[in-house]
Scaffold this motif. Sequence first.
Motif, PDB file in Angstrom:
ATOM      1  N   ARG A 130       0.836  -1.215   0.000  1.00  0.00           N
ATOM      2  CA  ARG A 130       0.000   0.000   0.000  1.00  0.00           C
ATOM      3  C   ARG A 130       0.863   1.255   0.000  1.00  0.00           C
ATOM      4  O   ARG A 130       0.575   2.216  -0.714  1.00  0.00           O
ATOM      5  CB  ARG A 130      -0.924  -0.029   1.211  1.00  0.00           C
ATOM      6  CG  ARG A 130      -1.957   1.058   1.182  1.00  0.00           C
ATOM      7  CD  ARG A 130      -2.995   0.840   2.242  1.00  0.00           C
ATOM      8  NE  ARG A 130      -4.014   1.875   2.130  1.00  0.00           N
ATOM      9  CZ  ARG A 130      -4.934   2.092   3.025  1.00  0.00           C
ATOM     10  NH1 ARG A 130      -5.003   1.316   4.088  1.00  0.00           N
ATOM     11  NH2 ARG A 130      -5.804   3.058   2.867  1.00  0.00           N
ATOM     12  N   LEU A 131       1.913   1.260   0.811  1.00  0.00           N
ATOM     13  CA  LEU A 131       2.821   2.408   0.840  1.00  0.00           C
ATOM     14  C   LEU A 131       3.465   2.621  -0.523  1.00  0.00           C
ATOM     15  O   LEU A 131       3.490   3.749  -1.040  1.00  0.00           O
ATOM     16  CB  LEU A 131       3.919   2.198   1.886  1.00  0.00           C
ATOM     17  CG  LEU A 131       3.578   2.474   3.334  1.00  0.00           C
ATOM     18  CD1 LEU A 131       4.733   2.060   4.228  1.00  0.00           C
ATOM     19  CD2 LEU A 131       3.240   3.922   3.537  1.00  0.00           C
ATOM     20  N   ASP A 132       3.981   1.554  -1.100  1.00  0.00           N
ATOM     21  CA  ASP A 132       4.651   1.665  -2.393  1.00  0.00           C
ATOM     22  C   ASP A 132       3.699   2.141  -3.492  1.00  0.00           C
ATOM     23  O   ASP A 132       4.080   2.966  -4.331  1.00  0.00           O
ATOM     24  CB  ASP A 132       5.296   0.332  -2.781  1.00  0.00           C
ATOM     25  CG  ASP A 132       6.466  -0.028  -1.870  1.00  0.00           C
ATOM     26  OD1 ASP A 132       7.049   0.887  -1.241  1.00  0.00           O
ATOM     27  OD2 ASP A 132       6.788  -1.226  -1.788  1.00  0.00           O
ATOM     28  N   LYS A 133       2.473   1.648  -3.478  1.00  0.00           N
ATOM     29  CA  LYS A 133       1.488   2.090  -4.474  1.00  0.00           C
ATOM     30  C   LYS A 133       1.185   3.572  -4.318  1.00  0.00           C
ATOM     31  O   LYS A 133       1.081   4.300  -5.297  1.00  0.00           O
ATOM     32  CB  LYS A 133       0.193   1.276  -4.361  1.00  0.00           C
ATOM     33  CG  LYS A 133       0.280  -0.086  -4.962  1.00  0.00           C
ATOM     34  CD  LYS A 133      -1.069  -0.788  -4.873  1.00  0.00           C
ATOM     35  CE  LYS A 133      -1.010  -2.154  -5.509  1.00  0.00           C
ATOM     36  NZ  LYS A 133      -2.313  -2.847  -5.437  1.00  0.00           N
ATOM     37  N   HIS A 134       1.032   4.016  -3.066  1.00  0.00           N
ATOM     38  CA  HIS A 134       0.733   5.427  -2.844  1.00  0.00           C
ATOM     39  C   HIS A 134       1.886   6.309  -3.324  1.00  0.00           C
ATOM     40  O   HIS A 134       1.657   7.308  -4.012  1.00  0.00           O
ATOM     41  CB  HIS A 134       0.438   5.710  -1.370  1.00  0.00           C
ATOM     42  CG  HIS A 134       0.153   7.152  -1.108  1.00  0.00           C
ATOM     43  ND1 HIS A 134      -1.061   7.734  -1.391  1.00  0.00           N
ATOM     44  CD2 HIS A 134       0.945   8.134  -0.624  1.00  0.00           C
ATOM     45  CE1 HIS A 134      -1.004   9.024  -1.093  1.00  0.00           C
ATOM     46  NE2 HIS A 134       0.207   9.296  -0.617  1.00  0.00           N
ATOM     47  N   VAL A 135       3.096   5.940  -2.968  1.00  0.00           N
ATOM     48  CA  VAL A 135       4.268   6.730  -3.364  1.00  0.00           C
ATOM     49  C   VAL A 135       4.385   6.768  -4.886  1.00  0.00           C
ATOM     50  O   VAL A 135       4.739   7.805  -5.466  1.00  0.00           O
ATOM     51  CB  VAL A 135       5.556   6.191  -2.706  1.00  0.00           C
ATOM     52  CG1 VAL A 135       6.794   6.845  -3.276  1.00  0.00           C
ATOM     53  CG2 VAL A 135       5.498   6.413  -1.195  1.00  0.00           C
ATOM     54  N   ALA A 136       4.057   5.671  -5.551  1.00  0.00           N
ATOM     55  CA  ALA A 136       4.126   5.629  -7.011  1.00  0.00           C
ATOM     56  C   ALA A 136       3.130   6.592  -7.646  1.00  0.00           C
ATOM     57  O   ALA A 136       3.408   7.178  -8.705  1.00  0.00           O
ATOM     58  CB  ALA A 136       3.874   4.202  -7.509  1.00  0.00           C
TER      59      ALA A 136
END
Length: 88
Positions: free
Chosen positions: A25-31
């Motif tokens: 979830r963190l990685d998707k948001h940052v992307a």
Amino acid sequence: MRCAQFRTALSARLDGEPGGLSEIRLDKHVARCAGCREWLDRAERLRGRVRAGTGDGPSPEWSARLLARLGEDRPGGRAPDGPQIAEQ
């Protein structure tokens, strides 16, 4: 969810602590979020600078300059030898 919550979780991840959100979830948001991507980039650079600056403590030269400057403000122009107890 607000960016502040993601940034808190990202900060925790940088510190090796659980952030309460999944890594995916963190990685998707940052992307998707340019603001959080920029925030993470700045936080990682700051972390690198702080780590690069830590070592065995201040250099002997830095310590000598500090003690000399502290001595400039004392009567007699000398740095303190240790803890001072004020008279009452």
